[in-house]
Design a protein around this motif. Structure first.
Motif, mmCIF file in Angstrom:
data_model
loop_
_atom_site.group_PDB
_atom_site.id
_atom_site.type_symbol
_atom_site.label_atom_id
_atom_site.label_comp_id
_atom_site.label_asym_id
_atom_site.label_seq_id
_atom_site.Cartn_x
_atom_site.Cartn_y
_atom_site.Cartn_z
ATOM 1 N N LEU A 151 -32.014 -9.607 5.220
ATOM 2 C CA LEU A 151 -32.689 -8.302 5.230
ATOM 3 C C LEU A 151 -32.781 -7.728 6.644
ATOM 4 O O LEU A 151 -32.564 -6.531 6.850
ATOM 5 C CB LEU A 151 -34.094 -8.422 4.625
ATOM 6 C CG LEU A 151 -34.153 -8.523 3.109
ATOM 7 C CD1 LEU A 151 -35.546 -8.923 2.648
ATOM 8 C CD2 LEU A 151 -33.724 -7.212 2.466
ATOM 9 N N GLU A 152 -33.091 -8.578 7.603
ATOM 10 C CA GLU A 152 -33.188 -8.091 8.984
ATOM 11 C C GLU A 152 -31.830 -7.655 9.522
ATOM 12 O O GLU A 152 -31.736 -6.687 10.274
ATOM 13 C CB GLU A 152 -33.851 -9.143 9.861
ATOM 14 C CG GLU A 152 -35.336 -9.247 9.526
ATOM 15 C CD GLU A 152 -36.055 -10.392 10.191
ATOM 16 O OE1 GLU A 152 -35.404 -11.377 10.591
ATOM 17 O OE2 GLU A 152 -37.291 -10.302 10.295
ATOM 18 N N GLN A 153 -30.759 -8.326 9.098
ATOM 19 C CA GLN A 153 -29.416 -7.891 9.481
ATOM 20 C C GLN A 153 -29.126 -6.529 8.874
ATOM 21 O O GLN A 153 -28.583 -5.635 9.527
ATOM 22 C CB GLN A 153 -28.379 -8.930 9.028
ATOM 23 C CG GLN A 153 -26.972 -8.650 9.474
ATOM 24 C CD GLN A 153 -26.113 -7.968 8.436
ATOM 25 O OE1 GLN A 153 -26.538 -7.688 7.324
ATOM 26 N NE2 GLN A 153 -24.888 -7.693 8.799
ATOM 27 N N LEU A 154 -29.497 -6.333 7.621
ATOM 28 C CA LEU A 154 -29.291 -5.046 6.964
ATOM 29 C C LEU A 154 -30.091 -3.941 7.652
ATOM 30 O O LEU A 154 -29.605 -2.814 7.814
ATOM 31 C CB LEU A 154 -29.669 -5.135 5.482
ATOM 32 C CG LEU A 154 -28.745 -5.979 4.614
ATOM 33 C CD1 LEU A 154 -29.363 -6.202 3.238
ATOM 34 C CD2 LEU A 154 -27.377 -5.340 4.505
ATOM 35 N N ILE A 155 -31.309 -4.258 8.061
ATOM 36 C CA ILE A 155 -32.136 -3.280 8.766
ATOM 37 C C ILE A 155 -31.474 -2.894 10.083
ATOM 38 O O ILE A 155 -31.358 -1.706 10.409
ATOM 39 C CB ILE A 155 -33.562 -3.836 8.988
ATOM 40 C CG1 ILE A 155 -34.313 -3.888 7.653
ATOM 41 C CG2 ILE A 155 -34.330 -2.999 10.025
ATOM 42 C CD1 ILE A 155 -35.602 -4.687 7.688
ATOM 43 N N CYS A 156 -31.013 -3.879 10.837
ATOM 44 C CA CYS A 156 -30.354 -3.586 12.125
ATOM 45 C C CYS A 156 -29.098 -2.747 11.932
ATOM 46 O O CYS A 156 -28.870 -1.775 12.661
ATOM 47 C CB CYS A 156 -30.026 -4.888 12.861
ATOM 48 S SG CYS A 156 -31.472 -5.736 13.503
ATOM 49 N N HIS A 157 -28.278 -3.085 10.938
ATOM 50 C CA HIS A 157 -27.055 -2.318 10.680
ATOM 51 C C HIS A 157 -27.383 -0.899 10.233
ATOM 52 O O HIS A 157 -26.711 0.056 10.630
ATOM 53 C CB HIS A 157 -26.189 -3.020 9.632
ATOM 54 C CG HIS A 157 -25.325 -4.081 10.209
ATOM 55 N ND1 HIS A 157 -23.992 -3.904 10.462
ATOM 56 C CD2 HIS A 157 -25.602 -5.343 10.607
ATOM 57 C CE1 HIS A 157 -23.489 -4.997 10.985
ATOM 58 N NE2 HIS A 157 -24.449 -5.887 11.084
ATOM 59 N N THR A 158 -28.413 -0.764 9.412
ATOM 60 C CA THR A 158 -28.803 0.557 8.926
ATOM 61 C C THR A 158 -29.334 1.408 10.068
ATOM 62 O O THR A 158 -28.993 2.589 10.189
ATOM 63 C CB THR A 158 -29.843 0.420 7.800
ATOM 64 O OG1 THR A 158 -29.306 -0.450 6.793
ATOM 65 C CG2 THR A 158 -30.168 1.753 7.173
ATOM 66 N N GLU A 159 -30.153 0.816 10.928
ATOM 67 C CA GLU A 159 -30.641 1.555 12.104
ATOM 68 C C GLU A 159 -29.484 1.976 13.007
ATOM 69 O O GLU A 159 -29.464 3.089 13.527
ATOM 70 C CB GLU A 159 -31.643 0.698 12.881
ATOM 71 C CG GLU A 159 -32.973 0.526 12.168
ATOM 72 C CD GLU A 159 -33.879 -0.492 12.836
ATOM 73 O OE1 GLU A 159 -33.393 -1.358 13.605
ATOM 74 O OE2 GLU A 159 -35.101 -0.437 12.579
ATOM 75 N N ALA A 160 -28.504 1.088 13.169
ATOM 76 C CA ALA A 160 -27.337 1.423 13.990
ATOM 77 C C ALA A 160 -26.538 2.559 13.352
ATOM 78 O O ALA A 160 -26.038 3.449 14.055
ATOM 79 C CB ALA A 160 -26.453 0.191 14.190
ATOM 80 N N GLU A 161 -26.409 2.545 12.021
ATOM 81 C CA GLU A 161 -25.676 3.621 11.349
ATOM 82 C C GLU A 161 -26.389 4.957 11.538
ATOM 83 O O GLU A 161 -25.753 5.982 11.768
ATOM 84 C CB GLU A 161 -25.503 3.320 9.861
ATOM 85 C CG GLU A 161 -24.639 4.349 9.156
ATOM 86 C CD GLU A 161 -24.283 3.968 7.733
ATOM 87 O OE1 GLU A 161 -24.324 4.865 6.877
ATOM 88 O OE2 GLU A 161 -23.963 2.782 7.487
ATOM 89 N N ILE A 162 -27.715 4.942 11.477
ATOM 90 C CA ILE A 162 -28.478 6.177 11.700
ATOM 91 C C ILE A 162 -28.242 6.686 13.120
ATOM 92 O O ILE A 162 -28.002 7.881 13.330
ATOM 93 C CB ILE A 162 -29.982 5.960 11.415
ATOM 94 C CG1 ILE A 162 -30.191 5.757 9.905
ATOM 95 C CG2 ILE A 162 -30.809 7.132 11.938
ATOM 96 C CD1 ILE A 162 -31.574 5.274 9.528
ATOM 97 N N ARG A 163 -28.271 5.778 14.104
ATOM 98 C CA ARG A 163 -28.002 6.193 15.500
ATOM 99 C C ARG A 163 -26.588 6.748 15.626
ATOM 100 O O ARG A 163 -26.365 7.755 16.308
ATOM 101 C CB ARG A 163 -28.187 5.012 16.459
ATOM 102 C CG ARG A 163 -29.635 4.687 16.745
ATOM 103 C CD ARG A 163 -29.807 3.718 17.908
ATOM 104 N NE ARG A 163 -28.956 2.544 17.849
ATOM 105 C CZ ARG A 163 -29.253 1.423 17.168
ATOM 106 N NH1 ARG A 163 -30.371 1.342 16.494
ATOM 107 N NH2 ARG A 163 -28.432 0.404 17.185
ATOM 108 N N TRP A 164 -25.623 6.124 14.973
ATOM 109 C CA TRP A 164 -24.241 6.596 15.039
ATOM 110 C C TRP A 164 -24.109 7.973 14.389
ATOM 111 O O TRP A 164 -23.419 8.849 14.912
ATOM 112 C CB TRP A 164 -23.305 5.582 14.369
ATOM 113 C CG TRP A 164 -21.878 6.004 14.407
ATOM 114 C CD1 TRP A 164 -21.069 6.105 15.510
ATOM 115 C CD2 TRP A 164 -21.077 6.410 13.298
ATOM 116 N NE1 TRP A 164 -19.812 6.535 15.146
ATOM 117 C CE2 TRP A 164 -19.793 6.729 13.794
ATOM 118 C CE3 TRP A 164 -21.310 6.513 11.937
ATOM 119 C CZ2 TRP A 164 -18.759 7.156 12.974
ATOM 120 C CZ3 TRP A 164 -20.283 6.924 11.118
ATOM 121 C CH2 TRP A 164 -19.027 7.247 11.644
#
Length: 183
Positions: A151-164
């Motif tokens: 879940l924490e990996q998914l959160i980090c990837h999702t936050e990165a996608e939002i920044r991108w």
């Protein structure tokens, strides 16, 4: 995602039958990557062919049990020590979509970006909610800790996608201003 290595890791804990492996894989990953039972048995067949697992009798219900072989244990150890390769990044449908949308007739790329941002933000809220649920139970079991890591990996990837996506929007705005200013 390596289903092959995931199954080997689960078999290290002892002999298992196919549907139990599927259940344990999904529990460990928080059902983020659901497995089709056919994938499990196809993978077990290949692992058996490659000498990584062997059939080890049946359980009381008549289900075939698979066990890790020494070759499978060696492959698992090697996998754990090898970094995940980044030389050829996986294809990303969103990146492809945005690349194709740039300059495509009748496509407002800003709307494409905004729709994706709304979708990803909703996903982020759901992952954060699920993480809070796991944390509220004070995870102690291995499968709960594993689910928390996923879940924490998914959160980090999702936050990165939002920044991108925010970066894409800024880039597109600059390009639009430059085109309009230069025309």
């Amino acid at each position: 995602m390596s289903i092959r290595h995931g199954l080997l890791a689960l078999l290290e804990r002892g002999p298992r039958y196919g549907s139990r492996l599927r259940t344990e894989f999904e529990e460990r990953t928080g059902a983020t990557w659901p497995l089709n039972i056919g994938q499990v048995y196809t993978t077990l067949g290949r692992l058996e062919r490659d000498g990584m697992v062997a059939q080890e009798g049946e359980d009381e219900a008549g289900r075939v049990l698979y066990a890790l072989t020494p070759a499978g244990r060696a492959e698992l150890r090697a996998w754990f020590t090898r970094p995940v390769e980044r030389a050829s990044p996986p294809r990303d449908e969103l990146a492809i979509k945005l690349a194709m949308a740039v300059g495509a007739p009748g496509v407002d790329i800003r709307k494409v970006v905004e729709a994706q941002r709304r979708h990803v933000t909703d996903a982020l809220h759901e992952y954060v909610r699920q993480r809070a649920q796991v944390l509220s139970r004070a995870p102690a079991r291995t499968d709960e800790v594993a689910r928390l890591l996923v879940l924490e990996q998914l959160i980090c990837h999702t936050e990165a996608e939002i920044r991108w996506l925010e970066h894409c929007e800024t880039r597109l705005l600059r390009l639009t201003v430059t085109k309009e200013g230069g025309a």
